[in-house]
Design a protein around this motif. Structure first.
Motif, short mmCIF file in Angstrom:
data_model
loop_
_atom_site.label_atom_id
_atom_site.label_comp_id
_atom_site.label_asym_id
_atom_site.label_seq_id
_atom_site.Cartn_x
_atom_site.Cartn_y
_atom_site.Cartn_z
N PHE A 91 38.65 35.08 48.06
CA PHE A 91 38.48 33.84 48.81
C PHE A 91 38.06 32.72 47.87
O PHE A 91 37.16 32.87 47.06
CB PHE A 91 37.40 34.00 49.88
N PHE A 103 35.69 27.95 53.41
CA PHE A 103 36.49 28.99 52.80
C PHE A 103 37.98 28.84 53.14
O PHE A 103 38.34 28.42 54.24
CB PHE A 103 36.03 30.36 53.29
N GLY A 104 38.80 29.27 52.21
CA GLY A 104 40.23 29.40 52.46
C GLY A 104 40.54 30.71 53.15
O GLY A 104 39.65 31.54 53.36
N TYR B 36 28.66 32.76 59.41
CA TYR B 36 30.10 32.57 59.30
C TYR B 36 30.79 33.61 60.18
O TYR B 36 30.27 34.70 60.40
CB TYR B 36 30.57 32.78 57.86
N GLN B 38 34.61 35.65 60.72
CA GLN B 38 35.89 35.97 60.09
C GLN B 38 36.79 36.65 61.11
O GLN B 38 36.50 37.76 61.56
CB GLN B 38 35.67 36.89 58.89
N LEU B 44 36.55 33.06 55.98
CA LEU B 44 35.30 32.86 56.70
C LEU B 44 35.25 31.43 57.24
O LEU B 44 35.53 30.48 56.51
CB LEU B 44 34.10 33.10 55.77
N LEU B 88 34.40 39.45 62.97
CA LEU B 88 33.37 39.91 62.03
C LEU B 88 32.46 38.73 61.73
O LEU B 88 32.93 37.65 61.40
CB LEU B 88 34.06 40.42 60.77
N PHE B 90 29.19 37.16 59.62
CA PHE B 90 28.40 37.28 58.40
C PHE B 90 27.23 36.31 58.42
O PHE B 90 27.40 35.12 58.67
CB PHE B 90 29.25 36.97 57.17
#
Lengths: 112, 115
Positions: A91, A103-104, B36, B38, B44, B88, B90
């Motif tokens: 990432f 984030f990508g 975060y 996902q 994320l 998910l 985090f």
């Protein structure tokens, strides 16, 4: 809303080959990062980049890894000689300051 | 040193019920705390953060988190879960006094919301 983009989405390579993973951070961001996530495990920090140089790096980021910002938009991660254990999701992230990172979608690297 | 723990690998909840995803942390100074999410085959996505101020932080998609300094916790909550919340999650922490800008991420908690 601007997003971090990464290419390719999936890269398959043979052990010992070099790979370059590409990222386009959000345009007004100043800090850039690479993380990796081995399947089913936690997100691990690799390296951060600010003002055209590495600002922090982890123990994972050894001599096989390098980063570059070749122009005003791209941010790349190179792995010189891939190993099986480099297989992971990589990432890229960017941030305008030192707090929230964006984030990508990641590049899945498979080393065979 | 900074560390974060997510004690549950998986949380199951029925749609419409409240959900809690747990996170505890350890830092030397003051914590910066993040959640975060996902989704499958995605990166994320930032949900919310605690830097300073009110202990109850509101974030995206109806999520909130409560900073509890005495229990060193930052649990993620939502009053009414949706099937689309399945993902998910985090937790991450950064020690304000740590000299690093890099957060440490937890191992993640899989949230499954049943219809």
């Amino acid at each position: 809303e601007p997003e971090v983009t990464q290419t390719p989405s999936h890269q398959v390579t043979q052990m010992g080959q070099e790979v370059i993973l590409r990222c386009v951070p959000i345009s007004n961001h100043l800090y850039f990062y690479w993380y990796r996530q081995i399947l089913g495990q936690k997100v691990e920090f690799l390296v951060s980049f600010y003002n055209n140089e590495i600002s922090e790096k982890s123990e994972i980021f050894d001599d096989q890894f390098s980063v570059e910002r070749p122009d005003g938009s791209n941010f790349t991660l190179k792995i010189r000689s891939t190993k099986l254990e480099d297989s992971a999701m990589y990432f890229c992230a960017s941030s305008p300051g030192t707090r929230v990172q964006y984030f990508g979608p990641g590049t899945r690297l498979t080393v065979t | 040193a900074q560390s974060v723990a997510q004690p549950e690998d998986q949380v199951n909840v029925a749609e419409g019920n409240p959900l809690t995803v747990k996170c505890t942390y350890s830092v030397s100074g003051n914590p910066y705390l993040f959640w975060y999410v996902q989704y499958p085959n995605r990166g994320l996505q930032f949900l919310l953060k605690y830097i300073t101020g009110d202990n109850l932080v509101k974030g995206s998609y109806g999520f909130e988190a409560e900073f509890n300094k005495s229990q060193t916790s930052f649990h993620l909550k939502k009053p009414s879960a949706l099937v689309s919340d399945s993902a998910l999650y985090f937790c991450a922490v950064r020690d304000e006094a740590g000299g690093s800008y890099i957060p440490t991420f937890g191992r993640g908690t899989s949230l499954i919301v049943h219809p």
